[in-house]
Design a protein around this motif. Structure first.
Motif, PDB file in Angstrom:
ATOM      1  N   LEU A 151       0.613  -1.215  -0.017  1.00 38.09           N
ATOM      2  CA  LEU A 151      -0.277   0.246  -0.277  1.00 38.09           C
ATOM      3  C   LEU A 151       0.827   0.874   0.395  1.00 38.09           C
ATOM      4  O   LEU A 151       0.588   2.585  -1.086  1.00 38.09           O
ATOM      5  N   ILE A 152       1.591   1.225   0.696  1.00 40.49           N
ATOM      6  CA  ILE A 152       3.125   3.013   0.892  1.00 40.49           C
ATOM      7  C   ILE A 152       3.297   2.887  -0.575  1.00 40.49           C
ATOM      8  O   ILE A 152       3.120   4.036  -0.876  1.00 40.49           O
ATOM      9  N   LEU A 154       2.492  -5.822  16.819  1.00 48.79           N
ATOM     10  CA  LEU A 154       2.269  -6.346  15.184  1.00 48.79           C
ATOM     11  C   LEU A 154       2.530  -7.744  14.700  1.00 48.79           C
ATOM     12  O   LEU A 154       2.107  -8.530  13.763  1.00 48.79           O
ATOM     13  N   THR A 168       6.653   4.018  13.839  1.00 49.14           N
ATOM     14  CA  THR A 168       5.984   5.044  14.159  1.00 49.14           C
ATOM     15  C   THR A 168       4.899   5.219  15.097  1.00 49.14           C
ATOM     16  O   THR A 168       5.766   6.222  16.004  1.00 49.14           O
ATOM     17  N   LEU A 175       1.452  13.271  19.591  1.00 54.61           N
ATOM     18  CA  LEU A 175       1.126  13.240  18.121  1.00 54.61           C
ATOM     19  C   LEU A 175       1.452  14.662  17.127  1.00 54.61           C
ATOM     20  O   LEU A 175       1.982  14.823  16.017  1.00 54.61           O
ATOM     21  N   PRO A 196       5.823  11.430  13.789  1.00 50.68           N
ATOM     22  CA  PRO A 196       6.887  10.450  13.253  1.00 50.68           C
ATOM     23  C   PRO A 196       7.225  10.616  12.131  1.00 50.68           C
ATOM     24  O   PRO A 196       8.700  10.438  11.305  1.00 50.68           O
ATOM     25  N   LEU A 238       5.992  14.245   4.040  1.00 52.11           N
ATOM     26  CA  LEU A 238       6.024  13.370   3.120  1.00 52.11           C
ATOM     27  C   LEU A 238       5.729  14.036   1.821  1.00 52.11           C
ATOM     28  O   LEU A 238       5.910  15.093   1.994  1.00 52.11           O
ATOM     29  N   ARG A 297      -4.500   8.424   0.890  1.00 58.91           N
ATOM     30  CA  ARG A 297      -3.916   7.800   0.977  1.00 58.91           C
ATOM     31  C   ARG A 297      -3.449   7.667   3.181  1.00 58.91           C
ATOM     32  O   ARG A 297      -2.445   7.612   3.639  1.00 58.91           O
ATOM     33  N   LEU A 298      -4.928   8.184   3.856  1.00 56.50           N
ATOM     34  CA  LEU A 298      -4.455   8.357   5.283  1.00 56.50           C
ATOM     35  C   LEU A 298      -4.270   6.839   5.577  1.00 56.50           C
ATOM     36  O   LEU A 298      -4.648   5.623   4.629  1.00 56.50           O
ATOM     37  N   CYS A 299      -3.719   6.815   6.461  1.00 57.54           N
ATOM     38  CA  CYS A 299      -3.370   5.733   7.083  1.00 57.54           C
ATOM     39  C   CYS A 299      -4.296   4.990   6.841  1.00 57.54           C
ATOM     40  O   CYS A 299      -5.033   5.136   8.318  1.00 57.54           O
TER      41      CYS A 299
HETATM   42  C1  HEM Z   1       1.386   6.345  15.559  1.00 52.65           C
HETATM   43  C2  HEM Z   1       1.123   5.745  14.255  1.00 52.65           C
HETATM   44  C3  HEM Z   1       1.091   6.079  12.913  1.00 52.65           C
HETATM   45  C4  HEM Z   1       1.248   7.184  12.195  1.00 52.65           C
HETATM   46  C5  HEM Z   1       1.982   8.662  12.731  1.00 52.65           C
HETATM   47  C6  HEM Z   1       1.445   6.741  10.922  1.00 52.65           C
HETATM   48  C7  HEM Z   1       1.166   7.632  10.027  1.00 52.65           C
HETATM   49  C8  HEM Z   1       1.102   7.479   8.420  1.00 52.65           C
HETATM   50  C9  HEM Z   1       0.939   8.431   7.334  1.00 52.65           C
HETATM   51  C10 HEM Z   1       1.362  10.318   7.566  1.00 52.65           C
HETATM   52  C11 HEM Z   1       0.485   8.232   6.201  1.00 52.65           C
HETATM   53  C12 HEM Z   1       0.423   8.186   5.285  1.00 52.65           C
HETATM   54  C13 HEM Z   1       1.643   8.982   4.497  1.00 52.65           C
HETATM   55  C14 HEM Z   1       1.177   9.649   3.508  1.00 52.65           C
HETATM   56  O1  HEM Z   1       0.451  10.390   2.671  1.00 52.65           O
HETATM   57  O2  HEM Z   1       2.850   9.893   2.257  1.00 52.65           O
HETATM   58  C15 HEM Z   1       0.486   7.032   6.520  1.00 52.65           C
HETATM   59  C16 HEM Z   1       0.204   5.670   6.053  1.00 52.65           C
HETATM   60  C17 HEM Z   1       0.064   3.877   6.372  1.00 52.65           C
HETATM   61  N1  HEM Z   1      -0.055   3.492   7.323  1.00 52.65           N
HETATM   62 FE1  HEM Z   1       0.764   4.417   8.833  1.00 52.65          FE
HETATM   63  N2  HEM Z   1       1.399   5.241  10.689  1.00 52.65           N
HETATM   64  C18 HEM Z   1       1.123   4.889  11.684  1.00 52.65           C
HETATM   65  C19 HEM Z   1       0.575   3.555  12.200  1.00 52.65           C
HETATM   66  C20 HEM Z   1       0.613   2.723  11.618  1.00 52.65           C
HETATM   67  C21 HEM Z   1       0.000   1.509  12.194  1.00 52.65           C
HETATM   68  C22 HEM Z   1       0.012   0.684  13.187  1.00 52.65           C
HETATM   69  C23 HEM Z   1       0.337   0.814  10.556  1.00 52.65           C
HETATM   70  C24 HEM Z   1      -0.129  -1.095  10.830  1.00 52.65           C
HETATM   71  C25 HEM Z   1      -0.026  -2.274  11.619  1.00 52.65           C
HETATM   72  C26 HEM Z   1       0.637   1.532   9.438  1.00 52.65           C
HETATM   73  C27 HEM Z   1       0.135   1.435   8.261  1.00 52.65           C
HETATM   74  C28 HEM Z   1       0.137   2.119   7.480  1.00 52.65           C
HETATM   75  C29 HEM Z   1      -0.325   2.039   5.568  1.00 52.65           C
HETATM   76  C30 HEM Z   1       0.208   0.922   5.501  1.00 52.65           C
HETATM   77  C31 HEM Z   1      -0.623   2.863   5.200  1.00 52.65           C
HETATM   78  C32 HEM Z   1      -0.399   3.728   3.671  1.00 52.65           C
HETATM   79  C33 HEM Z   1      -1.591   3.555   3.075  1.00 52.65           C
HETATM   80  C34 HEM Z   1      -2.078   4.105   1.975  1.00 52.65           C
HETATM   81  O3  HEM Z   1      -1.036   4.969   1.042  1.00 52.65           O
HETATM   82  O4  HEM Z   1      -3.681   3.951   1.333  1.00 52.65           O
HETATM   83  N3  HEM Z   1       0.639   2.677   9.829  1.00 52.65           N
HETATM   84  N4  HEM Z   1       0.574   5.930   8.286  1.00 52.65           N
END
Ligand code: HEM
Length: 444
Positions: free
Chosen positions: A84-85, A146, A259, A313, A318, A322, A389-391
């Motif tokens: 996804l990322i 995890l 993160t 946060l 973290p 971006l 693309r929200l997390c």
């Molecule tokens: C405090 C914890 C977390 C923060 C601050 C965070 C932050 C973010 C941010 C800012 C994005 C968007 C990146 C972008 O727009 O370029 C993102 C995407 C993502 N995060 Fe998180 N994240 C956290 C925890 C997690 C956890 C626990 C998981 C999974 C177990 C996760 C999985 C993902 C995935 C798969 C994406 C991609 C989503 C997409 O593009 O559709 N994240 N995260």
């Protein structure tokens, strides 16, 4: 149509790369003084930096389809696969639809007992009167959680080792994005550019995962874990292939550990230095839990704890930087971008903008009204990004952070140990370099 002004301080060959390397956080915060959209250069590569919440929102929502994630993510696809990322366009949309149900509230409620139980087990091993560096402790905890939420049973003995091994390979994704050498190497192919890191650990991890996926596919059972959801997604037709599931798992290892552990570490850092905040957390935990371990259903009642985490946060997102890249001609904040143009934005700088937050450097959980912390305004508070693309792990992360924070604080008082200041490390995530804390019995 305007052209965005270049930020001052450009030097030959390096552009703004030195300023970014020396003190990137401060540099990004200062860019807002030069306009809503400014240009910087990393070596020969120009990058537009977007500095206002309105234009960041436009980038992430209204204009989202005009952008992919950019060069850094192209490079990351080699060692990470295309989860996804990194995924772009239609692949991203269809995978997002398939992965999202694994993070539905009902599933997170199931994962919550693992989060609470593992956090308590780790916190209970920390005797009052002793000092620990919480950075490695918390890293182990988040990885443990995890793994146990991804794979319910049986825990494959080779898996843990393979994941640790793979995580220890440094992917340096942020360094890649900010490296002038890499930017020059893209233009001058004779220069030694970035090479994918050692493929051995990745291959070993893929092999172990494939074996586990084979076992799951063989009986088709829902084991209540994330992997079952990924395999069951889409039903008999249109689901993810084994290779795609493997890519998504690897993405979750990367996205879901650093993160959360960075945020939890910052939270413990702030709490340990603020007895009044710590007392209010204790009061809330005593009132809501009355000495028993926390559960998923308690989350809405842990209002002050949520305010504290929201403030953590805000001050220490973290994902401090971006990026996106235009895939077609597009106008953003009145500035015309051509396909291939890169755009950066910094949740860290946004969250410390004095126009948006009063006295932004101050740690003040009360700036979040009790009911608003749960729904902080999306466009000025972006630790989890926004738009398509929200997390995907946001609810998972809030649940884990709250339960883990409760486990570490409920029965002990935390104090900073030693006089060396804790410093921010700006790598792929923003985290404290170390976190020595002493636990005291609460009655002491
Ligand atoms: C405090 C914890 C977390 C923060 C601050 C965070 C932050 C973010 C941010 C800012 C994005 C968007 C990146 C972008 O727009 O370029 C993102 C995407 C993502 N995060 Fe998180 N994240 C956290 C925890 C997690 C956890 C626990 C998981 C999974 C177990 C996760 C999985 C993902 C995935 C798969 C994406 C991609 C989503 C997409 O593009 O559709 N994240 N995260």
């Amino acid at each position: 149509m305007r052209r965005a002004p270049f930020a001052p301080g450009r030097v030959p060959l390096m552009g703004h790369a030195l300023a970014l390397h020396r003190d990137g956080l401060r540099f990004l915060c200062e860019l807002r003084n030069h306009g809503p959209v400014t240009r910087i250069s990393i070596g020969p590569r120009p990058v537009h930096v977007v500095n206002t919440p309105e234009i960041i929102r436009e980038l992430l929502t209204v204009q989202a389809r005009a952008f992919d994630k950019g060069a850094m993510f192209d490079a990351l696809r080699v060692p990470l696969g295309d989860g996804l990322i990194t995924a772009a366009g239609d692949r991203h949309l269809s995978h997002r639809r398939l992965v999202q149900p694994a993070f539905h509230r009902d599933r997170i409620a199931r994962y919550a007992h693992i989060m609470a139980e593992r956090s308590r087990a780790r916190a209970d091993g920390w005797e009052p009167g002793t000092t620990r560096d919480l950075v490695p402790e918390i890293h182990r905890l988040t990885l443990d959680i995890l793994l146990r939420t991804l794979f319910a049973d049986p825990r494959d003995p080779a898996l843990n080792a393979a994941v640790e091994d793979w995580l220890s390979v440094k992917y340096h994704s942020m360094r890649l994005a900010l490296s002038p050498l890499h930017a020059w190497a893209e233009r001058l192919p004779l220069l030694p550019g970035w090479r994918p890191p050692d493929a051995g650990p990745l291959q070993r991890l893929v092999d172990v995962q494939r074996r586990i996926i084979g076992t799951y596919r063989a009986d088709g059972r829902d084991r209540g874990d994330l992997l079952s959801m990924l395999l069951l997604a889409g039903g008999p037709e249109g689901g993810l292939t084994d290779a795609e599931v493997t890519d998504e798992l690897i993405t979750l290892f990367l996205a879901g550990t650093g993160t959360v552990s960075a945020s939890l570490a910052w939270a413990l850092h702030e709490i340990s230095r603020r007895p009044a905040v710590q007392r209010r957390i204790h009061d809330e935990l005593d009132t809501v839990l009355g000495g028993r371990p926390p559960r998923f259903e308690d989350l809405p009642s842990l209002v002050y704890t949520r305010q504290v985490l929201t403030e953590v946060l805000r001050l220490y997102p973290p994902s401090w930087l971006l990026m996106r890249r235009a895939v077609r001609p597009v106008t953003l904040g009145g500035v015309r971008l051509a396909p291939g143009d890169e755009v950066f934005f910094s949740p860290y700088a946004l969250h410390r903008d004095p126009q948006l937050y009063e006295d932004p450097g101050r740690f003040a959980p009360d700036r979040w009204p009790a009911d608003a912390a749960a729904k902080a305004p999306r466009h000025t508070f972006l630790p989890f990004g926004a738009g398509s693309r929200l997390c995907v792990g946001e609810d998972y992360a809030w649940t884990e952070l709250t339960l883990a924070l409760a486990a570490f604080t409920a029965h002990r008082r935390l104090e900073p140990a030693g006089s060396t200041p804790v410093r921010p490390l700006v790598g792929t995530v923003l985290r404290p370099d170390r976190l020595p804390l002493t636990a005291r019995a609460r009655t002491a």
